[in-house]
Design an enzyme around this catalytic site. Sequence first.
Site, mmCIF file in Angstrom:
data_model
loop_
_atom_site.group_PDB
_atom_site.id
_atom_site.type_symbol
_atom_site.label_atom_id
_atom_site.label_comp_id
_atom_site.label_asym_id
_atom_site.label_seq_id
_atom_site.Cartn_x
_atom_site.Cartn_y
_atom_site.Cartn_z
ATOM 1 N N HIS A 75 -5.345 -7.865 -21.187
ATOM 2 C CA HIS A 75 -6.558 -7.056 -21.174
ATOM 3 C C HIS A 75 -6.456 -5.971 -22.239
ATOM 4 O O HIS A 75 -5.479 -5.221 -22.262
ATOM 5 C CB HIS A 75 -6.769 -6.401 -19.796
ATOM 6 N N TYR A 203 -12.878 1.108 -12.787
ATOM 7 C CA TYR A 203 -12.500 2.190 -11.870
ATOM 8 C C TYR A 203 -13.766 3.029 -11.690
ATOM 9 O O TYR A 203 -14.239 3.639 -12.637
ATOM 10 C CB TYR A 203 -11.405 3.063 -12.477
ATOM 11 N N PRO A 295 -1.940 4.192 -6.430
ATOM 12 C CA PRO A 295 -2.138 3.034 -7.318
ATOM 13 C C PRO A 295 -3.237 3.230 -8.362
ATOM 14 O O PRO A 295 -3.466 2.367 -9.187
ATOM 15 C CB PRO A 295 -2.487 1.905 -6.350
ATOM 16 N N LYS A 299 0.725 2.288 -11.782
ATOM 17 C CA LYS A 299 2.065 2.645 -12.232
ATOM 18 C C LYS A 299 3.191 2.235 -11.276
ATOM 19 O O LYS A 299 4.356 2.229 -11.664
ATOM 20 C CB LYS A 299 2.142 4.180 -12.441
ATOM 21 N N TYR A 387 -2.030 4.927 -19.656
ATOM 22 C CA TYR A 387 -2.345 3.742 -18.855
ATOM 23 C C TYR A 387 -1.559 2.520 -19.336
ATOM 24 O O TYR A 387 -0.997 1.769 -18.528
ATOM 25 C CB TYR A 387 -3.851 3.438 -18.917
HETATM 26 P P1 FAS Z 1 9.239 -2.972 -2.709
HETATM 27 O O1 FAS Z 1 8.773 -2.117 -1.561
HETATM 28 O O2 FAS Z 1 8.291 -3.916 -3.349
HETATM 29 O O3 FAS Z 1 10.478 -3.862 -2.236
HETATM 30 C C1 FAS Z 1 11.473 -3.317 -1.372
HETATM 31 C C2 FAS Z 1 12.111 -4.471 -0.632
HETATM 32 O O4 FAS Z 1 13.199 -3.956 0.141
HETATM 33 C C3 FAS Z 1 11.142 -5.120 0.354
HETATM 34 O O5 FAS Z 1 11.138 -6.517 0.163
HETATM 35 C C4 FAS Z 1 11.688 -4.724 1.725
HETATM 36 O O6 FAS Z 1 11.498 -5.746 2.685
HETATM 37 C C5 FAS Z 1 13.160 -4.533 1.428
HETATM 38 N N1 FAS Z 1 13.834 -3.612 2.346
HETATM 39 C C6 FAS Z 1 13.355 -2.452 2.851
HETATM 40 N N2 FAS Z 1 14.290 -1.860 3.625
HETATM 41 C C7 FAS Z 1 15.392 -2.668 3.596
HETATM 42 C C8 FAS Z 1 16.679 -2.610 4.198
HETATM 43 N N3 FAS Z 1 17.027 -1.579 4.990
HETATM 44 N N4 FAS Z 1 17.549 -3.617 3.963
HETATM 45 C C9 FAS Z 1 17.197 -4.657 3.144
HETATM 46 N N5 FAS Z 1 16.001 -4.779 2.544
HETATM 47 C C10 FAS Z 1 15.104 -3.780 2.777
HETATM 48 N N6 FAS Z 1 1.454 -0.638 -7.247
HETATM 49 C C11 FAS Z 1 0.565 -0.830 -8.237
HETATM 50 O O7 FAS Z 1 0.937 -0.637 -9.404
HETATM 51 N N7 FAS Z 1 -0.715 -1.236 -7.964
HETATM 52 C C12 FAS Z 1 -1.145 -1.476 -6.679
HETATM 53 O O8 FAS Z 1 -2.289 -1.833 -6.437
HETATM 54 C C13 FAS Z 1 -0.260 -1.305 -5.616
HETATM 55 N N8 FAS Z 1 -0.639 -1.564 -4.319
HETATM 56 C C14 FAS Z 1 0.264 -1.365 -3.307
HETATM 57 C C15 FAS Z 1 -0.081 -1.624 -1.958
HETATM 58 C C16 FAS Z 1 0.841 -1.408 -0.919
HETATM 59 C C17 FAS Z 1 0.454 -1.688 0.523
HETATM 60 C C18 FAS Z 1 2.132 -0.928 -1.221
HETATM 61 C C19 FAS Z 1 3.133 -0.659 -0.106
HETATM 62 C C20 FAS Z 1 2.492 -0.675 -2.545
HETATM 63 C C21 FAS Z 1 1.572 -0.900 -3.596
HETATM 64 N N9 FAS Z 1 1.908 -0.690 -4.939
HETATM 65 C C22 FAS Z 1 1.046 -0.873 -5.954
HETATM 66 C C23 FAS Z 1 3.208 -0.246 -5.291
HETATM 67 C C24 FAS Z 1 4.108 -1.447 -5.262
HETATM 68 O O9 FAS Z 1 3.603 -2.413 -6.127
HETATM 69 C C25 FAS Z 1 5.488 -0.959 -5.572
HETATM 70 O O10 FAS Z 1 5.479 -0.045 -6.657
HETATM 71 C C26 FAS Z 1 6.447 -2.080 -5.873
HETATM 72 O O11 FAS Z 1 6.411 -2.975 -4.805
HETATM 73 C C27 FAS Z 1 7.820 -1.444 -6.077
HETATM 74 O O12 FAS Z 1 8.753 -2.440 -6.032
HETATM 75 P P2 FAS Z 1 10.183 -2.187 -5.324
HETATM 76 O O13 FAS Z 1 10.720 -0.884 -5.778
HETATM 77 O O14 FAS Z 1 10.950 -3.432 -5.550
HETATM 78 O O15 FAS Z 1 9.857 -1.969 -3.769
HETATM 79 C C1 PHB Z 2 -4.779 -4.531 -8.620
HETATM 80 O O1 PHB Z 2 -5.319 -5.442 -9.276
HETATM 81 O O2 PHB Z 2 -4.237 -4.729 -7.494
HETATM 82 C C2 PHB Z 2 -4.752 -3.140 -9.189
HETATM 83 C C3 PHB Z 2 -5.102 -2.958 -10.508
HETATM 84 C C4 PHB Z 2 -5.084 -1.668 -11.030
HETATM 85 C C5 PHB Z 2 -4.726 -0.596 -10.227
HETATM 86 C C6 PHB Z 2 -4.365 -0.796 -8.901
HETATM 87 C C7 PHB Z 2 -4.379 -2.075 -8.374
HETATM 88 O O3 PHB Z 2 -4.715 0.657 -10.739
#
Ligand code: FAS
Ligand code: PHB
Length: 392
Positions: A75, A203, A295, A299, A387
């Site tokens: 994009h 957005y 989000p 980032k 961004y």
């Molecule tokens: P993660 O949370 O992805 O992974 C951590 C892992 O550790 C999980 O699989 C968990 O099961 C495991 N774990 C936890 N405790 C443990 C333990 N005690 N023992 C063993 N394993 C354990 N970011 C964006 O950029 N855009 C978005 O739209 C966006 N939407 C999101 C929506 C939600 C609901 C959430 C929670 C996050 C969102 N994020 C978004 C942020 C998300 O993408 C995170 O930044 C990303 O998953 C970070 O990756 P990790 O650091 O690997 O953590």
């Molecule tokens: C998404 O596609 O899930 C998304 C994209 C941009 C954002 C947050 C979420 O800033």
Amino acid sequence: MPPIRTQVAIIGGGPSGLLLSQLLNRAGVETVILERASRAHVLARVRAGILEWGSVELLRQAGVGDRMAAQGIPHEGCYLADEDLVIRMDFQALTGRRVMVYGQTEVTADLYAAQDAAGTTILHQVSDVAITDLDQPRSRVSFSQAGARRELICHYVVGCDGFHGVSRQTIPAEIRREVARTYPFGWLGLLSETPPVQEELIYSSSRHGFALASMRNPALSRYYVQVPLTDRVEDWPDHRFWDALARRLPAEAAARLITGPGIEKSIAPLRSFVSEPLRWGNLFLVGDAAHIVPPTGAKGLNLAISDVFYLHSALIDAVQGRGTAGIDEYSDRALARIWKAMRFSWQMTTMLHRFDDEDAFAARMRRAALAHLAQSETARRELAENYIGLPF
Ligand code: FAS
Ligand code: PHB
């Protein structure tokens, strides 16, 4: 059962743990990943959708770029809207760079496939993880799996276990410096097998609240609407979601909206959070284990990947006897970039979301910020360079 010996123990099999393990393995460093959930549960999570180009390049360096190259969508820009004021952010013209639309679910699946092919030990459905001896030449990670208590003996431990993980809590509370801001709303996300309303992301700030129109591919849309923290998914049947989205998008986009059944619906709270330092003896924190961003700036996943960028080469040097300078400076180097992304995500969130307690002045400040972006290429360039991702 005898302890498992490895060089780097990784807690968490999400994107950051998997990517770190993949990069370490390719450099000859042994790892074991401990993951609390089943693989199916991890792969069912629908989260981030946008990759900074630095993230794309690191994933390619890790050998998992093929499916992203085939299915990802580059994009060159996005739209910011305030009622019917629509501003196109031309990343390519403003910065010479772009972003990649490729869902976190796909990134995680690609990394699991690569790690399986490498024969890496990934233990799922572990529980009661405890990390000890972080001040010793060898550290220990004990855990339960299938009713048995087991132990890892390793050089280093990396906490990639997300916001609710055990790693950050292993650092003594008196050592941790935690800074947080919670927002009085969440994002209700819906995934639908419908064509995106626009070819780039929108957005949209409106008097009814914030909305984001995103996508995963030309037949799979990802939409979000701002909701009160007290709302539950059950309060939002599909028709209510689509009505709210249409009211919050610019009129000409809303007129094109194609609705359909939601195949995934979830509410994520919004918070800004950082825990410093990112190291305690042989333990290092990466990604959501150390920081959370709203989000709005896309980032979260990208910050986790940039932590991996800083840490992987430092750990390879340390394990292979080329010194500890890299791991000694990891926390400061990663935090320098984390705080800039923290600020950008906070700025995007406060500019685009309607706060219930905002007075007329605050509302006009938000509108003025968007009006300035519409008129100033300098302002658009500043937002665009954040961004698309600041340099590592
Ligand atoms: P993660 O949370 O992805 O992974 C951590 C892992 O550790 C999980 O699989 C968990 O099961 C495991 N774990 C936890 N405790 C443990 C333990 N005690 N023992 C063993 N394993 C354990 N970011 C964006 O950029 N855009 C978005 O739209 C966006 N939407 C999101 C929506 C939600 C609901 C959430 C929670 C996050 C969102 N994020 C978004 C942020 C998300 O993408 C995170 O930044 C990303 O998953 C970070 O990756 P990790 O650091 O690997 O953590
Ligand atoms: C998404 O596609 O899930 C998304 C994209 C941009 C954002 C947050 C979420 O800033």
